[in-house]
Write a protein that holds these residues in place. Structure first.
Motif, PDB file in Angstrom:
ATOM      1  N   LEU A  42       0.825  -1.212   0.000  1.00 30.00           N
ATOM      2  CA  LEU A  42       0.000   0.000   0.000  1.00 30.00           C
ATOM      3  C   LEU A  42       0.857   1.259   0.000  1.00 30.00           C
ATOM      4  CD1 LEU A  42      -2.825  -1.058   2.475  1.00 30.00           C
ATOM      5  CD2 LEU A  42      -2.998  -0.776  -0.001  1.00 30.00           C
ATOM      6  N   THR A  43       1.958   1.240   0.715  1.00 29.65           N
ATOM      7  CA  THR A  43       2.861   2.392   0.742  1.00 29.65           C
ATOM      8  C   THR A  43       3.510   2.621  -0.612  1.00 29.65           C
ATOM      9  OG1 THR A  43       3.313   1.964   3.074  1.00 29.65           O
ATOM     10  CG2 THR A  43       4.862   3.385   1.898  1.00 29.65           C
ATOM     11  N   ARG A  66       2.300   1.756  -3.483  1.00 31.63           N
ATOM     12  CA  ARG A  66       1.249   2.248  -4.372  1.00 31.63           C
ATOM     13  C   ARG A  66       0.992   3.738  -4.155  1.00 31.63           C
ATOM     14  NH1 ARG A  66      -4.971   0.181  -4.337  1.00 31.63           N
ATOM     15  NH2 ARG A  66      -5.697   1.546  -5.982  1.00 31.63           N
ATOM     16  N   LYS A  67       0.963   4.161  -2.899  1.00 29.09           N
ATOM     17  CA  LYS A  67       0.710   5.568  -2.584  1.00 29.09           C
ATOM     18  C   LYS A  67       1.862   6.448  -3.075  1.00 29.09           C
ATOM     19  CE  LYS A  67      -1.665   8.470   0.209  1.00 29.09           C
ATOM     20  NZ  LYS A  67      -3.088   8.639   0.341  1.00 29.09           N
ATOM     21  N   VAL A  68       3.097   5.997  -2.884  1.00 31.09           N
ATOM     22  CA  VAL A  68       4.262   6.771  -3.332  1.00 31.09           C
ATOM     23  C   VAL A  68       4.279   6.867  -4.849  1.00 31.09           C
ATOM     24  CG1 VAL A  68       6.783   6.731  -3.476  1.00 31.09           C
ATOM     25  CG2 VAL A  68       5.648   6.330  -1.289  1.00 31.09           C
ATOM     26  N   ASN A  69       3.988   5.762  -5.538  1.00 29.91           N
ATOM     27  CA  ASN A  69       3.964   5.785  -7.001  1.00 29.91           C
ATOM     28  C   ASN A  69       2.869   6.704  -7.515  1.00 29.91           C
ATOM     29  OD1 ASN A  69       6.104   4.068  -7.287  1.00 29.91           O
ATOM     30  ND2 ASN A  69       4.835   2.248  -7.518  1.00 29.91           N
ATOM     31  N   ARG A  70       1.742   6.740  -6.840  1.00 28.64           N
ATOM     32  CA  ARG A  70       0.643   7.606  -7.253  1.00 28.64           C
ATOM     33  C   ARG A  70       1.028   9.078  -7.088  1.00 28.64           C
ATOM     34  NH1 ARG A  70      -4.815   6.370  -4.453  1.00 28.64           N
ATOM     35  NH2 ARG A  70      -4.501   4.438  -5.564  1.00 28.64           N
ATOM     36  N   ARG A  71       1.710   9.401  -6.012  1.00 34.38           N
ATOM     37  CA  ARG A  71       2.128  10.794  -5.789  1.00 34.38           C
ATOM     38  C   ARG A  71       3.181  11.243  -6.783  1.00 34.38           C
ATOM     39  NH1 ARG A  71       2.457  11.976   0.636  1.00 34.38           N
ATOM     40  NH2 ARG A  71       0.212  12.018   0.962  1.00 34.38           N
ATOM     41  N   GLU A  72       4.054  10.326  -7.194  1.00 30.82           N
ATOM     42  CA  GLU A  72       5.094  10.687  -8.148  1.00 30.82           C
ATOM     43  C   GLU A  72       4.522  10.973  -9.525  1.00 30.82           C
ATOM     44  OE1 GLU A  72       7.956   7.575  -8.094  1.00 30.82           O
ATOM     45  OE2 GLU A  72       8.888   8.274  -6.249  1.00 30.82           O
ATOM     46  N   GLN A 100       1.416  12.193 -10.177  1.00 28.43           N
ATOM     47  CA  GLN A 100       0.538  13.355 -10.188  1.00 28.43           C
ATOM     48  C   GLN A 100       1.377  14.630 -10.105  1.00 28.43           C
ATOM     49  OE1 GLN A 100      -2.082  12.919  -6.896  1.00 28.43           O
ATOM     50  NE2 GLN A 100      -3.372  11.408  -7.914  1.00 28.43           N
ATOM     51  N   GLN A 127       2.450  18.223  -8.909  1.00 27.55           N
ATOM     52  CA  GLN A 127       2.285  18.920  -7.644  1.00 27.55           C
ATOM     53  C   GLN A 127       1.665  20.282  -7.884  1.00 27.55           C
ATOM     54  OE1 GLN A 127       2.934  17.610  -4.621  1.00 27.55           O
ATOM     55  NE2 GLN A 127       3.371  15.694  -5.693  1.00 27.55           N
TER      56      GLN A 127
END
Length: 94
Positions: free
Chosen positions: A70-71, A73-79, A81, A83
């Motif tokens: 889950l972590t 996935r969250k980091v990949n999603r933020r990268e 998108q 900013q």
């Protein structure tokens, strides 16, 4: 027979731990970590510690790899998108 089972469980655990340490991709590392938790649960069962084996099975084989996935996935999603405040224009010094 018991000594043979202990040696096999120790070798399985050592192999899984080495594989977890040498794996670089976080997703694959989570899978190998789940296998390490499973091998530790088997080792604890062979060493006649079923309560520790059940705890290891729940935490080491299920919860920890799930949290890692889950972590990641969250980091990949933020990268992926953009900013807030980011734009394609370079800064102009005046």
């Amino acid at each position: 027979m018991t000594d043979t089972l202990i040696v096999i469980a120790l070798l399985l655990t050592a192999t899984a731990a080495t594989a977890a340490a040498l794996t670089r991709d976080p997703v694959r590392q989570a899978v190998v970590l789940a296998l390490l938790g499973l091998s530790l649960a088997v080792l604890f069962t062979v060493l006649q510690a079923p309560d520790v084996a059940l705890s290891q099975l729940g935490v080491g084989s299920a919860i920890t790899p799930l949290l890692i996935l889950l972590t990641v996935r969250k980091v990949n999603r933020r990268e992926t998108q953009p900013q807030e405040g980011d734009d394609d224009r370079p800064d102009r010094a005046e």
